[in-house]
Write a protein that holds these residues in place. Sequence first.
Motif, short mmCIF file in Angstrom:
data_model
loop_
_atom_site.label_atom_id
_atom_site.label_comp_id
_atom_site.label_asym_id
_atom_site.label_seq_id
_atom_site.Cartn_x
_atom_site.Cartn_y
_atom_site.Cartn_z
N ASN A 165 0.57 -1.30 -0.44
CA ASN A 165 -0.27 0.20 0.04
C ASN A 165 0.45 1.46 0.08
O ASN A 165 1.38 1.77 1.11
CB ASN A 165 -0.64 0.14 1.31
CG ASN A 165 -1.98 1.20 0.85
OD1 ASN A 165 -2.18 1.52 0.20
ND2 ASN A 165 -2.92 0.63 2.15
N PRO A 166 2.13 1.40 -1.04
CA PRO A 166 3.08 2.04 -0.79
C PRO A 166 2.47 4.49 -1.37
O PRO A 166 2.95 4.73 -0.63
CB PRO A 166 3.12 2.33 -2.90
CG PRO A 166 2.32 1.90 -3.68
CD PRO A 166 0.85 0.52 -2.60
N ALA A 167 1.09 4.17 -1.31
CA ALA A 167 0.43 5.92 -1.37
C ALA A 167 -1.01 5.64 -1.09
O ALA A 167 -1.85 4.60 -2.56
CB ALA A 167 0.97 6.29 -2.67
N PRO A 168 -1.63 6.31 -1.05
CA PRO A 168 -2.83 6.91 -2.00
C PRO A 168 -3.68 6.41 -2.82
O PRO A 168 -3.11 6.49 -3.53
CB PRO A 168 -3.96 8.16 -1.30
CG PRO A 168 -2.63 8.63 0.02
CD PRO A 168 -1.44 7.55 -1.10
N TRP A 169 -4.78 6.04 -3.04
CA TRP A 169 -5.52 5.61 -4.17
C TRP A 169 -5.27 6.41 -5.72
O TRP A 169 -5.57 7.46 -5.04
CB TRP A 169 -6.41 5.00 -4.56
CG TRP A 169 -7.25 4.40 -5.58
CD1 TRP A 169 -8.68 5.01 -6.54
CD2 TRP A 169 -6.93 3.52 -6.61
NE1 TRP A 169 -9.04 4.47 -7.45
CE2 TRP A 169 -7.74 3.17 -7.78
CE3 TRP A 169 -5.86 2.82 -6.75
CZ2 TRP A 169 -8.06 2.69 -8.50
CZ3 TRP A 169 -6.08 0.99 -7.11
CH2 TRP A 169 -7.38 1.78 -8.79
N GLY A 170 -4.38 6.17 -6.62
CA GLY A 170 -3.85 7.22 -7.42
C GLY A 170 -4.59 7.52 -8.60
O GLY A 170 -5.05 6.53 -9.27
N VAL A 171 -4.99 8.36 -9.73
CA VAL A 171 -5.88 8.24 -11.09
C VAL A 171 -4.81 7.72 -11.66
O VAL A 171 -5.41 6.88 -12.73
CB VAL A 171 -5.54 8.92 -11.06
CG1 VAL A 171 -4.16 10.55 -11.59
CG2 VAL A 171 -5.92 9.55 -12.50
N LYS A 172 -3.27 7.15 -11.72
CA LYS A 172 -2.48 6.90 -12.76
C LYS A 172 -3.09 4.89 -12.44
O LYS A 172 -2.91 4.36 -13.40
CB LYS A 172 -1.29 6.91 -12.76
CG LYS A 172 -1.03 8.59 -13.08
CD LYS A 172 -0.16 9.38 -13.45
CE LYS A 172 0.50 10.37 -13.54
NZ LYS A 172 1.83 10.48 -13.75
N GLU A 173 -2.94 4.49 -11.00
CA GLU A 173 -3.19 3.29 -10.32
C GLU A 173 -4.82 3.01 -11.45
O GLU A 173 -5.10 1.99 -12.58
CB GLU A 173 -3.41 3.29 -9.75
CG GLU A 173 -2.45 3.16 -8.50
CD GLU A 173 -1.63 2.65 -7.22
OE1 GLU A 173 -2.28 1.28 -6.91
OE2 GLU A 173 -2.72 4.21 -6.09
N HIS A 174 -5.71 4.18 -11.31
CA HIS A 174 -6.78 3.80 -11.94
C HIS A 174 -7.03 4.03 -12.89
O HIS A 174 -7.67 2.74 -13.69
CB HIS A 174 -7.20 4.69 -11.74
CG HIS A 174 -9.00 4.86 -11.87
ND1 HIS A 174 -9.96 5.90 -11.17
CD2 HIS A 174 -10.67 3.97 -12.33
CE1 HIS A 174 -11.71 6.04 -12.03
NE2 HIS A 174 -11.29 4.46 -12.53
N VAL A 175 -7.00 4.72 -13.87
CA VAL A 175 -6.71 4.40 -15.77
C VAL A 175 -5.49 3.07 -15.84
O VAL A 175 -6.51 2.63 -17.02
CB VAL A 175 -5.98 5.23 -16.20
CG1 VAL A 175 -5.51 5.42 -17.38
CG2 VAL A 175 -5.82 6.41 -15.53
N LEU A 176 -4.91 2.20 -15.62
CA LEU A 176 -3.73 1.19 -16.09
C LEU A 176 -4.38 0.58 -15.74
O LEU A 176 -4.78 -0.65 -16.31
CB LEU A 176 -2.39 1.16 -15.11
CG LEU A 176 -1.29 2.17 -15.94
CD1 LEU A 176 -0.34 2.49 -14.81
CD2 LEU A 176 -0.78 1.98 -16.99
N VAL A 177 -5.08 -0.05 -14.85
CA VAL A 177 -6.57 -1.12 -13.90
C VAL A 177 -7.37 -0.97 -15.72
O VAL A 177 -8.11 -2.34 -15.95
CB VAL A 177 -7.10 -0.72 -12.83
CG1 VAL A 177 -8.17 -1.95 -13.05
CG2 VAL A 177 -5.84 -0.80 -12.24
#
Length: 798
Positions: A165-177
């Motif tokens: 859990n490296p950081a708050p949920w971010g937009v870039k993770e969201h886009v890649l999923v």
Amino acid sequence: MASRLIKSLLPRRDGQDVRTTALDQDNIDFITQSEDAIEKNDLKNSTVEVGEEKVVPGASSASSESAFADDDPAVRDIPASVRRIVSLEDDPTLPTLTFRYFVLTLLFVIPGAFMSQLSHYRTTYIPFSVFFTQIASNYIGMWMAKVLPAWNVRVPFTKWGFNLNPAPWGVKEHVLVTISAASGATYNLAFAPISIAELFFGQRINAGVAIVFMWSVVVTGYSFAAISRQFLLYDPQYPWFQALCQTALFETQKKQREHPDATSRKQVIVFWSVLGFVTLWQFLPEYVFPMLGSMAFLCWVAPRNATANFIGSGFGGMGFLNLSFDWSNLSNLSNAGNMFLTPFWTQVLIFAAFVLNCWILIPAAKWGNLGSYKHGLMSNKVLTANGSTYPLTSLITPQATLNETAYEENGPLHLGTQMLWGMFFDYASYTSALAWIATFGYPQIRDAIIKIRARNRDKNHDTINFQYTDQLNILQRAYKEVPLWWYIALFMCSFVSIIAMLGAGQLYIPIWTYFVAIGTGAIVVTPLGWLYAISNFQLPIGTTNELLYGVMIQAVSGHKNPTGASVYSSIAGDAWYRAQYMLQDQKIGHYMHIPPRATFFSQVFGATIGIPINYAVIRWVLNTRFDYLTGAIKDPSHQWTGQSVQSTLTTSVQYVLVGPVKLFQEPTFRALPYGFLAGLFCPIILYGLHRLFPTSPLRFRLWNTTIFFSALSTFYGNLSTGYFSGFIGSFVVMHWAFRYRYELWAKYNYILAAAFDTGFNFNMLLLFLCFGAGKIVVMPNWWGNDADNSERCFALDS
């Protein structure tokens, strides 16, 4: 009348004409500005029109737009509609490929691949909605960020490690999923040869061979994306409407997470409300009340009149004034996609083609003198001279050659007149796509080539997007570009795999035809990708690929199994089909400032996960719906027809067993090759008229013959409902609301697009789980679900 209709659709302001700029200077009225504003060079106080879209510069929801003047080189090449949606700022420190990404990718790709592949055996379908992943993954990602411990984990026997859990949920993770789901939660073109071989020739392709082949055709297309990415991806003037729609939703979700306001809260409420409504509503046309899927008013007036039934029926008739309230019938019309996304000028062309096809040509063929063969007008099967189904399997010998004796006994192949003109216009659409980009699209290609050459001469820059100086490309220079050798390596993996399978005789085609398949695929990537980037319209070219294979295969002995044509078509077709989707998703990554290498990885990873699921679905369908798909048993819902498989078999038998030479010598087929000439010359003629009369009210550049011919080639025999309703809906959404309620349209249009598709797909999943996964539960018959005909067109077959 037609010219007045098109003229009325063009954007105007205060009674003045508008003129095209940038992308549409020689093509369509996609980006326009008022003449007064251009002359005064005072855009800050004017209205910039995008197609029919009115955007007030400086009013963008993107917080960074106000930092740039309208004539700033960083933004002046970016369309106003894009500037309104896309953020012009970036945070390179946000996480990308995290543990959460991998968990969520698996969670969404597996069911998505299942649903999408299942749908392609149905008459009507919508691919698994990527919007569902985009919405649901956001909430699950935020939940995971709250509950997962921030532990550092080392991968056993390696030096690598990661943080849970490296950081708050971010937009870039969201886009890649979401991009991974778009790559893997889809169907696979190779399902056609796998299905045809088993359904009609009793030959089951080895599971390992099938899965490797399915993966190979996909990554061939992914590697071919490198051919067009330098200008279709990086050039800011190409909007890619689906990518823009998803970007709008990503930005809304990001704002709701980080800086919620009243507008973002309303958008979320609208999304969930519409999603819930569509999910519940679809139980009616799909299960409880099938009549809503095709409301044939003429059949209600005269339920026992054969003529009225044929004119009004949407299931096997003309669909005249037929309304549909089934989203599956409304949203996927002739490859145009969701009515909330496709430009209205595209939908006008599609509806015009439908009217010509179903309301003019079909009655002319049935009751007039259009075509001498009067059997099977609304059938997509190969027929004999008396109209009975042709025993296609009898035409192949154990040596995979044409059984001349069986051919003489059964006579020449016959097709219904609708299928014949569909083939003609299908050929025309192929050459039209090449001719259109060579004429109307030439200025954009020329400018792109000049920029690329300038970059190649500048040895101080090694980034692909250097030739573009807009802010979006400037932001992407912070990340390492995907090197060309990655694409080459991907291609070599598929190349070696397919060559090995062909050498072992597993795929029905000779090795040398594979080289032709990848060569022709490479040629059409750019023109077809260009068409999709500006119109949201994908051109199907499977029939033309199968014809080319038929021409080649007649020169050799053996290899006459019709399955080979669909194998060849899968390779050549996915070479451009997957390339387009890879470019589209990379455009999302470009808009959302995702590192290109992370985007590339997410696409390949998602596809690799989804393909085994695709194959599992193929096995389930072939095991449980075999008789429906072969036609041995008629499906009362008109859904499990395997229409695409049947159509592929039809063309494969024609081109492979009988052969183009013998086929086109038959009187009924003789005119079909002229379709290639029609497609070649029509764009040239229109371009000549456009050059001669550039200010003509007829607006010749709007009459895109590629889209028109392709829509004319659509087979409407099993389904002609939904087009009239879809055109009414698109008029309200993409014309009226777009022109006169733009602020409201800009806030909610893409949200509605996501909600409708997500609601429908969620309903399909619930229907399967509740009524079809275990014990099949059949809806009792009643007035709205008549056992004989759900439309109540009781005399249709008489």
